[in-house]
Enzyme design. Structure first.
Site, short mmCIF file in Angstrom:
data_model
loop_
_atom_site.label_atom_id
_atom_site.label_comp_id
_atom_site.label_asym_id
_atom_site.label_seq_id
_atom_site.Cartn_x
_atom_site.Cartn_y
_atom_site.Cartn_z
N ASP A 42 0.83 -1.28 0.13
CA ASP A 42 -0.05 -0.04 0.10
C ASP A 42 0.79 1.41 0.13
OD1 ASP A 42 -2.42 1.33 -0.02
OD2 ASP A 42 -2.86 1.11 2.09
N GLY A 43 0.38 2.38 -0.56
CA GLY A 43 1.04 3.56 -0.59
C GLY A 43 1.41 4.20 -1.93
N GLY A 45 -0.20 5.42 -4.28
CA GLY A 45 -0.79 6.70 -4.78
C GLY A 45 -0.20 7.76 -3.99
N TRP A 47 2.86 7.88 -2.70
CA TRP A 47 4.21 8.16 -3.17
C TRP A 47 4.22 9.24 -4.18
CZ3 TRP A 47 6.89 7.22 -7.43
CH2 TRP A 47 8.35 7.20 -7.38
N ARG A 55 -0.82 9.03 -10.24
CA ARG A 55 -0.87 7.96 -9.50
C ARG A 55 -0.22 6.69 -10.11
NH1 ARG A 55 -4.01 7.74 -5.12
NH2 ARG A 55 -4.46 5.20 -5.40
N HIS A 59 2.26 3.51 -9.05
CA HIS A 59 2.01 2.03 -9.44
C HIS A 59 3.16 1.51 -10.19
CE1 HIS A 59 -1.86 2.12 -7.69
NE2 HIS A 59 -2.29 3.14 -8.56
N SER A 87 -7.63 -5.69 -4.87
CA SER A 87 -8.67 -6.37 -3.82
C SER A 87 -9.98 -6.17 -4.60
CB SER A 87 -8.78 -5.25 -2.68
OG SER A 87 -9.54 -4.19 -2.59
N GLU A 89 -12.39 -4.88 -3.40
CA GLU A 89 -13.00 -3.58 -3.30
C GLU A 89 -12.25 -2.33 -4.19
OE1 GLU A 89 -12.06 -5.35 -0.77
OE2 GLU A 89 -14.45 -5.98 -0.58
N TRP A 91 -12.32 -2.22 -7.12
CA TRP A 91 -13.03 -1.77 -8.46
C TRP A 91 -13.67 -0.36 -8.23
CZ3 TRP A 91 -11.97 -4.47 -12.47
CH2 TRP A 91 -11.75 -5.65 -12.35
N LEU A 153 10.69 -20.79 -5.32
CA LEU A 153 9.90 -19.87 -4.25
C LEU A 153 8.19 -19.78 -4.84
CD1 LEU A 153 10.64 -16.51 -2.70
CD2 LEU A 153 9.04 -16.62 -4.46
C1 IPE Z 1 -5.29 -2.72 -0.12
O1 IPE Z 1 -5.02 -1.39 -0.29
C2 IPE Z 1 -5.59 -3.47 -1.27
C3 IPE Z 1 -4.06 -3.57 -1.99
C4 IPE Z 1 -2.88 -3.17 -1.29
C5 IPE Z 1 -4.14 -4.31 -3.21
P1 IPE Z 1 -6.34 -0.08 -0.32
O2 IPE Z 1 -5.39 0.99 -0.47
O3 IPE Z 1 -7.22 -0.68 -1.49
O4 IPE Z 1 -6.83 -0.27 1.17
P2 IPE Z 1 -7.77 0.73 1.88
O5 IPE Z 1 -8.82 1.26 0.77
O6 IPE Z 1 -6.89 1.74 2.40
O7 IPE Z 1 -8.40 -0.08 2.85
C1 IPE Z 2 -1.76 0.35 -3.41
O1 IPE Z 2 -1.40 1.68 -3.28
C2 IPE Z 2 -1.86 -0.43 -4.73
C3 IPE Z 2 -3.15 -0.65 -4.88
C4 IPE Z 2 -4.20 -0.80 -4.14
C5 IPE Z 2 -3.51 -1.39 -6.41
P1 IPE Z 2 -2.75 2.69 -3.53
O2 IPE Z 2 -3.04 2.98 -4.87
O3 IPE Z 2 -3.75 2.00 -2.57
O4 IPE Z 2 -1.93 3.70 -2.78
P2 IPE Z 2 -2.57 4.93 -1.67
O5 IPE Z 2 -3.01 4.22 -0.52
O6 IPE Z 2 -3.44 5.85 -2.40
O7 IPE Z 2 -1.36 5.57 -1.34
MG MG Z 3 -4.07 2.40 -0.52
#
Ligand code: IPE
Ligand code: IPE
Ligand code: MG
Length: 262
Positions: A42-43, A45, A47, A55, A59, A87, A89, A91, A153
């Site tokens: 996560d993170g 976006g 970054w 964004r 990625h 995830s 979610e 979508w 692995l």
């Molecule tokens: C969880 O991150 C899903 C993935 C890393 C693929 P999200 O960014 O979707 O989670 P929430 O919305 O902060 O809970």
């Molecule tokens: C995780 O990074 C990647 C996916 C969920 C696909 P995010 O896109 O959720 O990044 P933030 O949480 O917005 O920083």
């Molecule tokens: Mg996120």
């Protein structure tokens, strides 16, 4: 006085030894190395936003971090690395971001497949990846087939994965088998549930890492993480490198796993 339950005969307790759940030692003979590590990456976006970039740039940088984590896991002797890539979610994101993510998956799958073969990585998928359409699904399935004989692995990629839906699908599958007379509902136990999970047959999840400072599971591996060690780090996924991975393994090796024992 409340009487304490009698001691449980050790032979009756299934599962790993207390304290050090995964007893394999690293190459230097130090500490237990987790057999199975999962990461909520996560993170991306944030970054990108911090750099004034779209964004998509986050990625892309996140995809490079995947290569580093995979290498670090292989070097450390981890058997299974499970990555939350999309995830059920996710979508909810814009069509543009979903298209960007799908495009990146296709690009990296093509680019990295030879490397996976060279490194002895077996690819496995969890989640309903077919929702990404026939083209990407077929590419994913052929990558799974091509890497099926590898054994250094296992890389498990969670695509359109949601733990609650996975568990609902387990319930549905077991109910169907019971209704057809194949199994007796009274015999449905933890092992029966495990056998229907997307992760069936994988070693127990030892360590679950989430980057970006969020402290939640976001519908990832809810059943599987019942006794996993959890590690939350503020590092944003694109900044997560070999050192961060090895630090996480080091922290894991200091944990005392008790499984309810003392
Ligand atoms: C969880 O991150 C899903 C993935 C890393 C693929 P999200 O960014 O979707 O989670 P929430 O919305 O902060 O809970
Ligand atoms: C995780 O990074 C990647 C996916 C969920 C696909 P995010 O896109 O959720 O990044 P933030 O949480 O917005 O920083
Ligand atoms: Mg996120």
């Amino acid at each position: 006085m409340i009487s304490a339950p009698g001691p449980v005969a050790p032979g009756n307790v299934e599962g790993p030894e207390l304290e050090t759940a995964s007893a394999s030692l690293d190459r230097n003979g130090n500490g237990p190395v987790p057999r199975h590590v999962a990461i909520i990456m996560d993170g991306n976006g944030r970054w990108a936003t911090a750099r004034g970039l779209p964004r998509l740039a986050g990625h892309k940088a996140g995809a490079e971090a995947v290569r580093r984590a995979l290498q670090a896991a292989a070097d450390a002797g981890v058997e299974v690395l499970t990555l939350y890539a999309f995830s059920s979610e996710n979508w909810r994101r814009s069509d543009e971001e979903i298209a960007d993510l799908t495009g990146l998956m296709r690009f990296y799958l093509e680019r990295e497949l030879d490397k996976l073969m060279d490194e002895g990585v077996k690819l496995r998928l969890i989640g309903d990846y077919r929702a990404f359409g026939p083209d990407l699904s077929q590419r994913l399935e052929s990558a799974v087939e091509r890497t099926a004989g590898n054994s250094r692995l296992t890389l498990v990629v969670a695509l359109n994965y949601g733990s609650r839906r996975e568990l609902a699908q387990v319930a549905s599958a077991l109910a169907r088998r019971a209704a057809s007379g194949e199994i007796d509902p009274e015999t449905i136990d933890e092992a029966a549930i495990e056998s229907e999970l997307d992760t069936a047959g994988l070693p127990e999840l030892d360590l679950l890492i989430r980057t970006s400072g969020e402290v939640r599971l976001s519908n990832f591996l809810l059943w599987q993480s019942a006794y996993s060690e959890l590690l939350f780090t503020p590092v944003l996924w694109p900044d997560f490198g070999e050192q961060a991975f090895n630090d996480a393994l080091e922290q894991y090796s200091q944990r005392q796993r008790r499984y309810g024992g003392r």
